[in-house]
Write a protein that holds these residues in place. Structure first.
Motif, PDB file in Angstrom:
ATOM      1  N   ILE A 164       0.825  -1.210   0.000  1.00  0.00           N
ATOM      2  CA  ILE A 164       0.000   0.000   0.000  1.00  0.00           C
ATOM      3  C   ILE A 164       0.862   1.263   0.000  1.00  0.00           C
ATOM      4  O   ILE A 164       0.641   2.170  -0.824  1.00  0.00           O
ATOM      5  N   PRO A 165       1.863   1.393   0.901  1.00  0.00           N
ATOM      6  CA  PRO A 165       2.729   2.577   0.814  1.00  0.00           C
ATOM      7  C   PRO A 165       3.485   2.673  -0.508  1.00  0.00           C
ATOM      8  O   PRO A 165       3.680   3.764  -1.037  1.00  0.00           O
ATOM      9  N   LEU A 166       3.914   1.527  -1.035  1.00  0.00           N
ATOM     10  CA  LEU A 166       4.633   1.528  -2.310  1.00  0.00           C
ATOM     11  C   LEU A 166       3.738   2.047  -3.429  1.00  0.00           C
ATOM     12  O   LEU A 166       4.162   2.860  -4.263  1.00  0.00           O
ATOM     13  N   ARG A 167       2.506   1.595  -3.477  1.00  0.00           N
ATOM     14  CA  ARG A 167       1.554   2.065  -4.486  1.00  0.00           C
ATOM     15  C   ARG A 167       1.335   3.568  -4.379  1.00  0.00           C
ATOM     16  O   ARG A 167       1.317   4.289  -5.395  1.00  0.00           O
ATOM     17  N   LEU A 168       1.151   4.053  -3.164  1.00  0.00           N
ATOM     18  CA  LEU A 168       0.905   5.481  -2.964  1.00  0.00           C
ATOM     19  C   LEU A 168       2.109   6.318  -3.373  1.00  0.00           C
ATOM     20  O   LEU A 168       1.961   7.382  -3.992  1.00  0.00           O
ATOM     21  N   GLN A 169       3.317   5.853  -3.037  1.00  0.00           N
ATOM     22  CA  GLN A 169       4.513   6.626  -3.385  1.00  0.00           C
ATOM     23  C   GLN A 169       4.789   6.612  -4.889  1.00  0.00           C
ATOM     24  O   GLN A 169       5.365   7.556  -5.420  1.00  0.00           O
ATOM     25  N   MET A 170       4.353   5.557  -5.563  1.00  0.00           N
ATOM     26  CA  MET A 170       4.585   5.486  -7.001  1.00  0.00           C
ATOM     27  C   MET A 170       3.547   6.269  -7.804  1.00  0.00           C
ATOM     28  O   MET A 170       3.847   6.763  -8.897  1.00  0.00           O
ATOM     29  N   LEU A 171       2.333   6.394  -7.274  1.00  0.00           N
ATOM     30  CA  LEU A 171       1.244   6.976  -8.060  1.00  0.00           C
ATOM     31  C   LEU A 171       0.744   8.322  -7.540  1.00  0.00           C
ATOM     32  O   LEU A 171      -0.067   8.968  -8.202  1.00  0.00           O
ATOM     33  N   THR A 172       1.188   8.722  -6.348  1.00  0.00           N
ATOM     34  CA  THR A 172       0.754  10.012  -5.795  1.00  0.00           C
ATOM     35  C   THR A 172       1.983  10.798  -5.353  1.00  0.00           C
ATOM     36  O   THR A 172       3.119  10.346  -5.493  1.00  0.00           O
ATOM     37  N   THR A 173       1.727  11.960  -4.792  1.00  0.00           N
ATOM     38  CA  THR A 173       2.827  12.834  -4.362  1.00  0.00           C
ATOM     39  C   THR A 173       3.171  12.657  -2.890  1.00  0.00           C
ATOM     40  O   THR A 173       4.040  13.365  -2.381  1.00  0.00           O
ATOM     41  N   VAL A 174       2.499  11.755  -2.183  1.00  0.00           N
ATOM     42  CA  VAL A 174       2.802  11.570  -0.762  1.00  0.00           C
ATOM     43  C   VAL A 174       4.173  10.912  -0.626  1.00  0.00           C
ATOM     44  O   VAL A 174       4.570  10.097  -1.446  1.00  0.00           O
ATOM     45  N   GLY A 175       4.903  11.276   0.400  1.00  0.00           N
ATOM     46  CA  GLY A 175       6.212  10.687   0.656  1.00  0.00           C
ATOM     47  C   GLY A 175       6.105   9.462   1.536  1.00  0.00           C
ATOM     48  O   GLY A 175       5.023   8.913   1.764  1.00  0.00           O
ATOM     49  N   ALA A 176       7.261   9.052   2.069  1.00  0.00           N
ATOM     50  CA  ALA A 176       7.289   7.853   2.918  1.00  0.00           C
ATOM     51  C   ALA A 176       6.450   8.043   4.177  1.00  0.00           C
ATOM     52  O   ALA A 176       5.673   7.154   4.558  1.00  0.00           O
ATOM     53  N   ASP A 177       6.583   9.217   4.816  1.00  0.00           N
ATOM     54  CA  ASP A 177       5.818   9.453   6.037  1.00  0.00           C
ATOM     55  C   ASP A 177       4.323   9.519   5.744  1.00  0.00           C
ATOM     56  O   ASP A 177       3.497   8.974   6.487  1.00  0.00           O
ATOM     57  N   GLY A 178       3.951  10.189   4.650  1.00  0.00           N
ATOM     58  CA  GLY A 178       2.542  10.321   4.306  1.00  0.00           C
ATOM     59  C   GLY A 178       1.901   8.992   3.967  1.00  0.00           C
ATOM     60  O   GLY A 178       0.766   8.702   4.375  1.00  0.00           O
ATOM     61  N   SER A 179       2.614   8.154   3.225  1.00  0.00           N
ATOM     62  CA  SER A 179       2.058   6.844   2.873  1.00  0.00           C
ATOM     63  C   SER A 179       1.960   5.939   4.093  1.00  0.00           C
ATOM     64  O   SER A 179       1.024   5.141   4.221  1.00  0.00           O
ATOM     65  N   ALA A 180       2.925   6.057   5.008  1.00  0.00           N
ATOM     66  CA  ALA A 180       2.859   5.263   6.243  1.00  0.00           C
ATOM     67  C   ALA A 180       1.663   5.685   7.092  1.00  0.00           C
ATOM     68  O   ALA A 180       0.994   4.847   7.712  1.00  0.00           O
ATOM     69  N   LEU A 181       1.362   6.992   7.103  1.00  0.00           N
ATOM     70  CA  LEU A 181       0.215   7.479   7.868  1.00  0.00           C
ATOM     71  C   LEU A 181      -1.101   6.910   7.337  1.00  0.00           C
ATOM     72  O   LEU A 181      -2.038   6.685   8.109  1.00  0.00           O
ATOM     73  N   GLN A 182      -1.152   6.675   6.022  1.00  0.00           N
ATOM     74  CA  GLN A 182      -2.390   6.151   5.448  1.00  0.00           C
ATOM     75  C   GLN A 182      -2.623   4.686   5.778  1.00  0.00           C
ATOM     76  O   GLN A 182      -3.673   4.125   5.458  1.00  0.00           O
ATOM     77  N   LEU A 183      -1.641   4.059   6.426  1.00  0.00           N
ATOM     78  CA  LEU A 183      -1.836   2.695   6.913  1.00  0.00           C
ATOM     79  C   LEU A 183      -2.555   2.660   8.264  1.00  0.00           C
ATOM     80  O   LEU A 183      -2.903   1.580   8.741  1.00  0.00           O
ATOM     81  N   VAL A 184      -2.762   3.818   8.869  1.00  0.00           N
ATOM     82  CA  VAL A 184      -3.359   3.868  10.204  1.00  0.00           C
ATOM     83  C   VAL A 184      -4.710   3.151  10.265  1.00  0.00           C
ATOM     84  O   VAL A 184      -4.982   2.424  11.229  1.00  0.00           O
ATOM     85  N   PRO A 185      -5.631   3.318   9.280  1.00  0.00           N
ATOM     86  CA  PRO A 185      -6.900   2.585   9.363  1.00  0.00           C
ATOM     87  C   PRO A 185      -6.706   1.071   9.435  1.00  0.00           C
ATOM     88  O   PRO A 185      -7.430   0.379  10.155  1.00  0.00           O
ATOM     89  N   LEU A 186      -5.726   0.546   8.693  1.00  0.00           N
ATOM     90  CA  LEU A 186      -5.437  -0.887   8.750  1.00  0.00           C
ATOM     91  C   LEU A 186      -4.915  -1.280  10.125  1.00  0.00           C
ATOM     92  O   LEU A 186      -5.358  -2.268  10.718  1.00  0.00           O
ATOM     93  N   SER A 187      -3.972  -0.474  10.647  1.00  0.00           N
ATOM     94  CA  SER A 187      -3.373  -0.811  11.935  1.00  0.00           C
ATOM     95  C   SER A 187      -4.365  -0.664  13.079  1.00  0.00           C
ATOM     96  O   SER A 187      -4.271  -1.375  14.080  1.00  0.00           O
ATOM     97  N   LEU A 188      -5.327   0.243  12.963  1.00  0.00           N
ATOM     98  CA  LEU A 188      -6.345   0.387  13.999  1.00  0.00           C
ATOM     99  C   LEU A 188      -7.431  -0.675  13.851  1.00  0.00           C
ATOM    100  O   LEU A 188      -7.987  -1.143  14.849  1.00  0.00           O
ATOM    101  N   GLY A 189      -7.753  -1.037  12.612  1.00  0.00           N
ATOM    102  CA  GLY A 189      -8.806  -2.027  12.391  1.00  0.00           C
ATOM    103  C   GLY A 189      -8.454  -3.397  12.937  1.00  0.00           C
ATOM    104  O   GLY A 189      -9.331  -4.129  13.414  1.00  0.00           O
TER     105      GLY A 189
END
Length: 533
Positions: free
Chosen positions: A315-340
């Motif tokens: 998921i972070p790899l996909r976001l970094q390849m296709l969007t402008t979010v960096g490593a920190d931003g893509s890691a933050l988007q994993l929060v729903p998975l880690s909380l779920g």
């Protein structure tokens, strides 16, 4: 005679391992107070966090490690070496815990983990760091398997689901939040702090667990250890996982190196099977898998951790390849998975405690995951809210499966086999984590290369990833990058669809599991035994 045992439900006959003593101390849960159980669980959760966190915490720090230690060619082994060591260590710790007591084995695992964390933090070179990480994995495997087995010592079967929910949630949160923690530590301190952070956590876990587990039973009968079986299993699994990991790093399945590795795997595992049939105390009683509940639940855990670890990377790899979010931003988007995941584990554990059953709960989680992963495959990576919803649902479904599957395994074996049964379940989780990310990354690299446009036909899958992430070593113009974006999106859609199909297998298998009642009484140990000739 076969020396394997068939582990059946509490009310049925049990085929025992010849030569194994029936003498085993009774569980403690009838004599421990709620405060004592809570103290034990806190120590176990810290141990689980230690073992799971280091599976992924280094992923964001890898570029800095490579820059400091000048070892790009060995970089992937900083993660892979740890995962392989964890996988081969878990069943060995489970068996040793059954033989010599789980308190001493947990303390040993924590000590090994702390010493090797210091070695990793002080690493002067990349080969030294890889070696330290492999040894650290030997400690991490013990943390995970022994901690989960202790639950069966201090909690009754009926309440086990609730506490396994806490443990499974801690494991999953640590696994998924590792990249975020590693990114913050690397950005604001140094990559070496991803190892230094283990010291305070480990010392607290060691102190609490040593103090809380003083009353834990210690077997009085000293039994032989199946050293040949342990060595053959390590060789067989290590060569298999190294070969698969090499494929994930771009090597061909049939190159000379992998053919030798897979050949060694076949020879070692055939010898291991022969050894386990004749060993007085087999390191892994293979007959355990004759029990349908054990076999299916271990497979469900294997598949669940394919999803946990692969999604935390893909998921972070996909976001970094296709969007402008960096490593920190893509890691933050994993929060729903880690909380779920912990929410699902908590819900699954509570429902098990309330109902006394696990099958229907297990099936619900097994159905949610493939639906969520398939939906994620077709969600626009720029769409934040749909992505959050999908990842939250996936985390919830995975979380529900973790305590239900672990408790199902523990509930279907006799108490004296709980340690090795839990370790086998933990081993299947670790194996899923190591194999899943290696195979899915290999498929991703192949899909990227196969679908590359003519303007990038000479690029490997790895070079396409570097180009899309702005790596200066692979320069492409804006037009080629736009063409590659379509290739990348299609490749990830294929990989997530494959991952969803794998997840759906858990639901199909779960239909065949036996739904036994989770009682409050200790497991029976006086059931009639039969020996298979």
């Amino acid at each position: 005679m076969h020396r394997n045992a068939q582990f059946c439900g509490r009310g049925s006959n049990l085929i025992k391992i010849p030569g194994m003593s029936d003498t085993h101390p009774a569980p403690l849960y009838s004599t421990l107070s709620h405060a004592e159980v809570r103290s034990v669980i806190i120590g176990l959760m810290l141990a689980i966090v230690l073992g799971a966190l280091d599976q992924t915490i280094v992923s964001v720090s890898l570029p800095m490690m490579a820059a400091d230690l000048q070892g790009v060619d060995l970089l992937a082994w900083v993660v892979s070496g740890y995962l392989i060591a964890v996988a081969v260590a878990t069943p060995i710790y489970g068996k040793l815990g059954d033989l010599y007591g789980r308190r001493v084995m947990l303390s040993t695992a924590i000590t090994i983990f702390l010493v090797t964390s210091i070695a990793s933090a002080l690493a002067p070179s990349m080969p030294f760091l890889v070696g330290a990480r492999i040894l650290q994995g030997l400690g991490g495997g013990g943390l995970i398997s022994v901690a989960q087995a202790i639950i069966a010592d201090v909690v009754s079967p009926r309440d086990r689901g609730r506490y396994q929910g806490y443990i499974s949630g801690a494991f999953a949160v640590a696994s998924v939040s590792g990249p975020l923690a590693g990114g913050l530590l690397t950005t604001y301190l140094s990559w070496r702090w991803v190892f230094w952070i283990n010291l305070p956590l480990g010392l607290v876990a060691l102190f609490i667990s040593r103090r809380a587990l003083t009353r834990l039973p210690v077997p009085k009968v000293k039994r032989p250890i199946d050293y040949p079986g342990a060595i053959l299993m390590i060789i067989g699994l290590a060569t298999l996982l190294i070969g698969i990991t090499r494929v994930g790093q771009g090597a061909s399945w049939v190159d000379a190196g992998n053919l030798r590795l897979f050949g060694a795997t076949l020879v070692a595992m055939a010898a291991f099977y022969w050894q386990e049939q004749r060993a007085e105390e087999p390191i892994v009683p293979l007959g355990m898998f004759n029990n349908r509940t054990v076999a299916i639940s271990c497979t469900i855990l294997f598949i669940a951790f394919i999803q946990v670890v692969s999604l935390s990377v893909l998921i972070p790899l996909r976001l970094q390849m296709l969007t402008t979010v960096g490593a920190d931003g893509s890691a933050l988007q994993l929060v729903p998975l880690s909380l779920g995941i912990p929410v699902g584990a908590f819900i699954g554990g509570k429902l098990m405690t309330r109902s006394g059953h696990y099958k229907k709960i297990q099936l619900v989680g097994a159905l949610i995951v493939p639906i969520g992963v398939l939906a994620l495959a077709f969600v626009d990576p720029h769409g934040i809210l749909p992505g959050i919803f999908c990842m939250g649902a996936i985390g919830l479904g995975i979380g529900i499966q973790l305590p239900t599957s672990t408790v199902a395994v523990q509930n279907t074996v006799e108490y004296r086999y709980v340690g090795i049964a839990t370790a086998v379940a933990a081993f299947c989780r670790s194996l899923g984590a190591a194999i899943g990310i290696a195979v899915l990354m290999a498929l991703l690299l192949a899909a990227l290369q196969a679908d590359a446009p003519a303007s990038a036909a000479s690029f490997s899958g790895g070079e396409i990833i570097k180009a899309m992430m702005g790596d200066a070593t692979v320069h492409v113009n804006a037009m080629v990058k736009m063409q590659l974006a379509g290739t990348v999106e299609n490749a990830f859609r294929q990989i997530f669809s494959i991952s969803a199909a794998i997840a759906f297998v858990s639901f199909l298998l779960g239909m065949f599991i036996k739904d036994e009642y989770l009682g409050d009484a200790p497991p029976r140990t006086d059931e009639p035994a039969m020996v298979v000739d």
